[in-house]
Scaffold this motif. Structure first.
Motif, PDB file in Angstrom:
ATOM      1  N   LEU A  59       0.876  -1.156  -0.177  1.00  0.00           N
ATOM      2  CA  LEU A  59       0.022   0.095   0.195  1.00  0.00           C
ATOM      3  C   LEU A  59       0.755   1.144   0.084  1.00  0.00           C
ATOM      4  O   LEU A  59       0.427   2.104  -0.918  1.00  0.00           O
ATOM      5  CB  LEU A  59      -0.863  -0.093   1.000  1.00  0.00           C
ATOM      6  CG  LEU A  59      -2.077  -0.541   0.910  1.00  0.00           C
ATOM      7  CD1 LEU A  59      -3.217  -0.384   2.276  1.00  0.00           C
ATOM      8  CD2 LEU A  59      -3.171  -0.011  -0.214  1.00  0.00           C
ATOM      9  N   PRO A  60       1.781   1.501   0.901  1.00  0.00           N
ATOM     10  CA  PRO A  60       2.608   2.741   0.674  1.00  0.00           C
ATOM     11  C   PRO A  60       3.360   3.228  -0.368  1.00  0.00           C
ATOM     12  O   PRO A  60       3.306   3.863  -0.912  1.00  0.00           O
ATOM     13  CB  PRO A  60       3.500   2.680   2.266  1.00  0.00           C
ATOM     14  CG  PRO A  60       3.028   1.476   2.635  1.00  0.00           C
ATOM     15  CD  PRO A  60       2.103   0.679   1.977  1.00  0.00           C
ATOM     16  N   TYR A  61       3.748   1.832  -0.959  1.00  0.00           N
ATOM     17  CA  TYR A  61       4.458   2.156  -2.420  1.00  0.00           C
ATOM     18  C   TYR A  61       3.539   2.529  -3.400  1.00  0.00           C
ATOM     19  O   TYR A  61       3.933   3.610  -4.239  1.00  0.00           O
ATOM     20  CB  TYR A  61       5.266   0.814  -2.605  1.00  0.00           C
ATOM     21  CG  TYR A  61       6.236   0.459  -1.522  1.00  0.00           C
ATOM     22  CD1 TYR A  61       7.459   1.073  -1.346  1.00  0.00           C
ATOM     23  CD2 TYR A  61       5.996  -0.651  -0.670  1.00  0.00           C
ATOM     24  CE1 TYR A  61       8.443   0.789  -0.434  1.00  0.00           C
ATOM     25  CE2 TYR A  61       7.015  -0.802   0.269  1.00  0.00           C
ATOM     26  CZ  TYR A  61       8.009  -0.136   0.565  1.00  0.00           C
ATOM     27  OH  TYR A  61       9.005  -0.658   1.228  1.00  0.00           O
ATOM     28  N   VAL A  62       2.438   1.907  -3.488  1.00  0.00           N
ATOM     29  CA  VAL A  62       1.481   2.087  -4.537  1.00  0.00           C
ATOM     30  C   VAL A  62       1.026   3.854  -4.244  1.00  0.00           C
ATOM     31  O   VAL A  62       0.703   4.482  -5.414  1.00  0.00           O
ATOM     32  CB  VAL A  62       0.400   1.280  -4.581  1.00  0.00           C
ATOM     33  CG1 VAL A  62      -0.738   1.799  -5.428  1.00  0.00           C
ATOM     34  CG2 VAL A  62       0.888   0.000  -5.052  1.00  0.00           C
ATOM     35  N   ALA A  63       0.903   3.893  -3.069  1.00  0.00           N
ATOM     36  CA  ALA A  63       0.286   5.424  -2.785  1.00  0.00           C
ATOM     37  C   ALA A  63       1.498   6.422  -3.268  1.00  0.00           C
ATOM     38  O   ALA A  63       1.030   7.552  -3.804  1.00  0.00           O
ATOM     39  CB  ALA A  63      -0.197   5.846  -1.279  1.00  0.00           C
ATOM     40  N   ARG A  64       2.698   6.230  -2.738  1.00  0.00           N
ATOM     41  CA  ARG A  64       3.873   6.962  -3.314  1.00  0.00           C
ATOM     42  C   ARG A  64       3.967   7.177  -4.687  1.00  0.00           C
ATOM     43  O   ARG A  64       4.073   8.404  -5.169  1.00  0.00           O
ATOM     44  CB  ARG A  64       4.917   6.490  -2.529  1.00  0.00           C
ATOM     45  CG  ARG A  64       6.081   7.442  -2.566  1.00  0.00           C
ATOM     46  CD  ARG A  64       7.544   6.889  -2.040  1.00  0.00           C
ATOM     47  NE  ARG A  64       7.354   6.490  -0.958  1.00  0.00           N
ATOM     48  CZ  ARG A  64       8.022   5.301  -0.211  1.00  0.00           C
ATOM     49  NH1 ARG A  64       8.879   5.058  -0.909  1.00  0.00           N
ATOM     50  NH2 ARG A  64       7.557   4.971   1.190  1.00  0.00           N
ATOM     51  N   ARG A  65       3.652   5.940  -5.386  1.00  0.00           N
ATOM     52  CA  ARG A  65       3.798   6.182  -6.978  1.00  0.00           C
ATOM     53  C   ARG A  65       2.768   6.902  -7.570  1.00  0.00           C
ATOM     54  O   ARG A  65       2.759   7.736  -8.571  1.00  0.00           O
ATOM     55  CB  ARG A  65       3.958   4.736  -7.548  1.00  0.00           C
ATOM     56  CG  ARG A  65       4.027   4.643  -9.163  1.00  0.00           C
ATOM     57  CD  ARG A  65       4.091   3.495  -9.458  1.00  0.00           C
ATOM     58  NE  ARG A  65       5.809   2.953  -9.178  1.00  0.00           N
ATOM     59  CZ  ARG A  65       6.406   2.178  -9.828  1.00  0.00           C
ATOM     60  NH1 ARG A  65       5.857   1.811 -10.882  1.00  0.00           N
ATOM     61  NH2 ARG A  65       7.738   2.002  -9.633  1.00  0.00           N
ATOM     62  N   ARG A  66       1.375   6.731  -6.866  1.00  0.00           N
ATOM     63  CA  ARG A  66       0.224   7.606  -7.400  1.00  0.00           C
ATOM     64  C   ARG A  66       0.482   8.887  -7.153  1.00  0.00           C
ATOM     65  O   ARG A  66       0.091   9.736  -7.900  1.00  0.00           O
ATOM     66  CB  ARG A  66      -1.016   6.985  -6.759  1.00  0.00           C
ATOM     67  CG  ARG A  66      -1.303   5.672  -7.304  1.00  0.00           C
ATOM     68  CD  ARG A  66      -2.755   5.325  -6.927  1.00  0.00           C
ATOM     69  NE  ARG A  66      -3.096   4.073  -7.302  1.00  0.00           N
ATOM     70  CZ  ARG A  66      -4.213   3.387  -6.933  1.00  0.00           C
ATOM     71  NH1 ARG A  66      -4.891   3.787  -6.027  1.00  0.00           N
ATOM     72  NH2 ARG A  66      -4.474   1.987  -7.532  1.00  0.00           N
ATOM     73  N   GLY A  67       1.241   9.151  -6.155  1.00  0.00           N
ATOM     74  CA  GLY A  67       1.273  10.680  -5.600  1.00  0.00           C
ATOM     75  C   GLY A  67       2.265  11.381  -6.539  1.00  0.00           C
ATOM     76  O   GLY A  67       2.172  12.681  -6.887  1.00  0.00           O
TER      77      GLY A  67
END
Length: 74
Positions: A59-67
């Protein structure tokens, strides 16, 4: 409650279920004539813990990439 919160709650309850099944397995196998199939009972909650744990890990990696994609390039 959001989807991520549901997954976290399910993960917590799966951890409790896994712990209970491990304790029950230890008790069942400590008997004089142990039932061997009982040793496979903890595998189901463990597999579900693996799936939910990997989801929560990513989750944090996907959120960072989307950001990063949301920020306009200059």
């Amino acid at each position: 409650m959001s989807g991520n919160a549901w997954v976290r709650q399910i993960h917590r309850w799966l951890a409790v279920a896994f712990t209970v099944t491990v304790v029950a397995t230890v008790v069942a196998l400590a008997r004089e004539e142990p039932v061997v199939w009982v040793s496979y009972v903890p595998l189901l909650p463990l597999a579900l813990l693996l799936v939910t744990g990997l989801y929560l890990f990513v989750l944090p990696y996907v959120a960072r990439r989307r950001g990063r994609r949301a920020v306009p390039q200059r």
